[in-house]
Design a protein around this motif. Structure first.
Motif, PDB file in Angstrom:
ATOM      1  N   THR A  94       8.604   7.179  -6.977  1.00  0.00           N
ATOM      2  CA  THR A  94       9.415   5.979  -7.192  1.00  0.00           C
ATOM      3  C   THR A  94      10.092   6.040  -8.551  1.00  0.00           C
ATOM      4  OG1 THR A  94       7.566   4.778  -8.163  1.00  0.00           O
ATOM      5  CG2 THR A  94       7.853   4.571  -5.777  1.00  0.00           C
ATOM      6  N   GLU A  95      11.153   5.270  -8.722  1.00  0.00           N
ATOM      7  CA  GLU A  95      11.885   5.252  -9.991  1.00  0.00           C
ATOM      8  C   GLU A  95      11.006   4.689 -11.102  1.00  0.00           C
ATOM      9  OE1 GLU A  95      15.706   3.386  -9.807  1.00  0.00           O
ATOM     10  OE2 GLU A  95      16.143   4.279  -7.857  1.00  0.00           O
ATOM     11  N   GLU A  96      10.216   3.689 -10.779  1.00  0.00           N
ATOM     12  CA  GLU A  96       9.326   3.094 -11.785  1.00  0.00           C
ATOM     13  C   GLU A  96       8.305   4.126 -12.263  1.00  0.00           C
ATOM     14  OE1 GLU A  96       6.263  -0.692 -12.126  1.00  0.00           O
ATOM     15  OE2 GLU A  96       7.700  -0.608 -10.479  1.00  0.00           O
ATOM     16  N   ALA A  97       7.774   4.923 -11.334  1.00  0.00           N
ATOM     17  CA  ALA A  97       6.808   5.958 -11.709  1.00  0.00           C
ATOM     18  C   ALA A  97       7.475   7.009 -12.591  1.00  0.00           C
ATOM     19  CB  ALA A  97       6.225   6.603 -10.451  1.00  0.00           C
ATOM     20  N   ARG A  98       8.696   7.371 -12.269  1.00  0.00           N
ATOM     21  CA  ARG A  98       9.420   8.368 -13.098  1.00  0.00           C
ATOM     22  C   ARG A  98       9.642   7.821 -14.503  1.00  0.00           C
ATOM     23  NH1 ARG A  98      13.492   9.032  -8.413  1.00  0.00           N
ATOM     24  NH2 ARG A  98      12.316  10.367  -7.018  1.00  0.00           N
ATOM     25  N   ALA A  99      10.019   6.539 -14.592  1.00  0.00           N
ATOM     26  CA  ALA A  99      10.237   5.930 -15.907  1.00  0.00           C
ATOM     27  C   ALA A  99       8.927   5.899 -16.696  1.00  0.00           C
ATOM     28  CB  ALA A  99      10.798   4.526 -15.742  1.00  0.00           C
ATOM     29  N   ASP A 100       7.816   5.559 -16.015  1.00  0.00           N
ATOM     30  CA  ASP A 100       6.512   5.542 -16.684  1.00  0.00           C
ATOM     31  C   ASP A 100       6.147   6.937 -17.201  1.00  0.00           C
ATOM     32  OD1 ASP A 100       6.254   2.857 -16.202  1.00  0.00           O
ATOM     33  OD2 ASP A 100       4.913   3.095 -14.455  1.00  0.00           O
ATOM     34  N   LEU A 101       6.368   7.967 -16.378  1.00  0.00           N
ATOM     35  CA  LEU A 101       6.032   9.343 -16.784  1.00  0.00           C
ATOM     36  C   LEU A 101       6.888   9.790 -17.966  1.00  0.00           C
ATOM     37  CD1 LEU A 101       5.553  11.030 -13.297  1.00  0.00           C
ATOM     38  CD2 LEU A 101       3.782  10.435 -14.958  1.00  0.00           C
ATOM     39  N   ALA A 102       8.167   9.410 -17.952  1.00  0.00           N
ATOM     40  CA  ALA A 102       9.038   9.764 -19.080  1.00  0.00           C
ATOM     41  C   ALA A 102       8.564   9.078 -20.349  1.00  0.00           C
ATOM     42  CB  ALA A 102      10.476   9.377 -18.764  1.00  0.00           C
ATOM     43  N   ARG A 103       8.186   7.794 -20.255  1.00  0.00           N
ATOM     44  CA  ARG A 103       7.683   7.046 -21.403  1.00  0.00           C
ATOM     45  C   ARG A 103       6.405   7.683 -21.933  1.00  0.00           C
ATOM     46  NH1 ARG A 103       6.095   2.106 -19.413  1.00  0.00           N
ATOM     47  NH2 ARG A 103       8.082   2.076 -18.342  1.00  0.00           N
TER      48      ARG A 103
ATOM     49  N   GLU B 235       0.835  -1.211   0.000  1.00  0.00           N
ATOM     50  CA  GLU B 235       0.000   0.000   0.000  1.00  0.00           C
ATOM     51  C   GLU B 235       0.866   1.256   0.000  1.00  0.00           C
ATOM     52  OE1 GLU B 235      -2.525  -0.386   3.384  1.00  0.00           O
ATOM     53  OE2 GLU B 235      -3.730  -1.982   2.482  1.00  0.00           O
ATOM     54  N   ASN B 236       1.937   1.263   0.791  1.00  0.00           N
ATOM     55  CA  ASN B 236       2.848   2.408   0.836  1.00  0.00           C
ATOM     56  C   ASN B 236       3.491   2.633  -0.537  1.00  0.00           C
ATOM     57  OD1 ASN B 236       4.377   4.516   1.866  1.00  0.00           O
ATOM     58  ND2 ASN B 236       5.988   3.162   2.608  1.00  0.00           N
ATOM     59  N   TYR B 237       3.880   1.552  -1.203  1.00  0.00           N
ATOM     60  CA  TYR B 237       4.496   1.661  -2.515  1.00  0.00           C
ATOM     61  C   TYR B 237       3.507   2.247  -3.530  1.00  0.00           C
ATOM     62  CZ  TYR B 237       6.970   0.459  -6.778  1.00  0.00           C
ATOM     63  OH  TYR B 237       7.601   0.529  -7.996  1.00  0.00           O
ATOM     64  N   GLN B 238       2.243   1.800  -3.450  1.00  0.00           N
ATOM     65  CA  GLN B 238       1.222   2.321  -4.375  1.00  0.00           C
ATOM     66  C   GLN B 238       1.048   3.830  -4.180  1.00  0.00           C
ATOM     67  OE1 GLN B 238      -0.392   0.928  -6.880  1.00  0.00           O
ATOM     68  NE2 GLN B 238       0.642  -1.039  -6.563  1.00  0.00           N
ATOM     69  N   LYS B 239       1.032   4.280  -2.926  1.00  0.00           N
ATOM     70  CA  LYS B 239       0.904   5.725  -2.649  1.00  0.00           C
ATOM     71  C   LYS B 239       2.103   6.488  -3.218  1.00  0.00           C
ATOM     72  CE  LYS B 239      -1.785   5.265   1.577  1.00  0.00           C
ATOM     73  NZ  LYS B 239      -1.764   5.407   3.044  1.00  0.00           N
ATOM     74  N   GLN B 240       3.301   5.986  -3.007  1.00  0.00           N
ATOM     75  CA  GLN B 240       4.513   6.623  -3.530  1.00  0.00           C
ATOM     76  C   GLN B 240       4.483   6.646  -5.063  1.00  0.00           C
ATOM     77  OE1 GLN B 240       7.185   7.941  -1.835  1.00  0.00           O
ATOM     78  NE2 GLN B 240       6.172   7.597   0.126  1.00  0.00           N
ATOM     79  N   HIS B 241       3.996   5.560  -5.658  1.00  0.00           N
ATOM     80  CA  HIS B 241       3.936   5.449  -7.113  1.00  0.00           C
ATOM     81  C   HIS B 241       2.963   6.475  -7.697  1.00  0.00           C
ATOM     82  CE1 HIS B 241       4.617   3.314 -10.863  1.00  0.00           C
ATOM     83  NE2 HIS B 241       3.316   3.349 -11.088  1.00  0.00           N
ATOM     84  N   MET B 242       1.817   6.619  -7.020  1.00  0.00           N
ATOM     85  CA  MET B 242       0.826   7.599  -7.499  1.00  0.00           C
ATOM     86  C   MET B 242       1.375   9.019  -7.381  1.00  0.00           C
ATOM     87  SD  MET B 242      -1.536   5.907  -8.646  1.00  0.00           S
ATOM     88  CE  MET B 242      -3.275   6.109  -8.615  1.00  0.00           C
ATOM     89  N   ALA B 243       2.169   9.287  -6.377  1.00  0.00           N
ATOM     90  CA  ALA B 243       2.745  10.619  -6.192  1.00  0.00           C
ATOM     91  C   ALA B 243       3.919  10.846  -7.135  1.00  0.00           C
ATOM     92  CB  ALA B 243       3.196  10.793  -4.747  1.00  0.00           C
ATOM     93  N   GLY B 244       4.437   9.767  -7.754  1.00  0.00           N
ATOM     94  CA  GLY B 244       5.547   9.895  -8.685  1.00  0.00           C
ATOM     95  C   GLY B 244       6.899   9.928  -8.003  1.00  0.00           C
TER      96      GLY B 244
END
Length: 180
Positions: free
Chosen positions: A140-149, A129-138
């Motif tokens: 995490t590294e995975e979220a940054r990669a997704d946003l760049a893509r 759950e904590n990871y999902q919150k961090q991911h939604m806020a952008g």
């Protein structure tokens, strides 16, 4: 033919003869055994030893009535049997009633602790759950990669849309030139 069948015809088979001589104890032998037991009991009393079966009951005596049995029951509880009272033994499997009550009372008062698997499962769920919150806020590294893509894809789509618009305008101008 097999040896030693049910009726016994072979070597080690035990045979039972119906007419075998029976052995009876004569009256003199019984009386001598009783006198010997009485002498032994007197000898033990003289030495101060208490036998395991010495409670004043003779063979052939009738059991006591109900009123007498109540009195003897209370005496039996006070009087230890055998040598158990002489030897102190600590059996970890044997627990007193009072100890059992304390344990159950303590268990009722304290919170129940979770097992290791349950605790790990709860921690894993909280981490997810904590990871999902961090991911939604952008964050995490995975979220940054997704946003760049996604930014690259948007740019490509915008360029493709501009090319289509330019080609459509060129096609309109070419069609207008043909008509005129």
């Amino acid at each position: 033919m097999p040896r030693g069948g049910a009726r016994g015809g072979g070597r080690g088979a035990k045979r039972i003869f119906k007419g075998q001589r029976r052995h009876f104890t004569n009256e003199d032998q019984i009386n001598s055994d009783l006198e010997k037991a009485e002498r032994e009991q007197q000898w033990r009393k003289a030495r101060g030893e208490v036998g395991v079966g010495d409670d004043g009951v003779q063979p052939g005596d009738l059991p006591p009535s109900d009123s007498e049995s109540e009195e003897t029951d209370s005496e039996d509880e006070a009087k230890p049997k055998g040598v158990a009272h002489l030897i102190e033994i600590e059996n970890p499997n044997r627990k007193n009633r009072s100890q059992l009550r304390k344990v159950t009372d303590d268990a009722a008062n304290t919170k129940t602790e979770l097992s290791r698997r349950e605790r790990e499962e709860i921690e894993k769920q909280q981490a997810r759950e904590n990871y999902q919150k961090q991911h939604m806020a952008g964050n995490t590294e995975e979220a940054r990669a997704d946003l760049a893509r996604l930014a690259i894809i948007r740019k490509q789509r915008e360029e493709a849309a501009k090319k289509r618009d330019l080609e459509a305008e060129k096609a309109k101008q070419a069609a207008a030139k043909k008509k005129s």
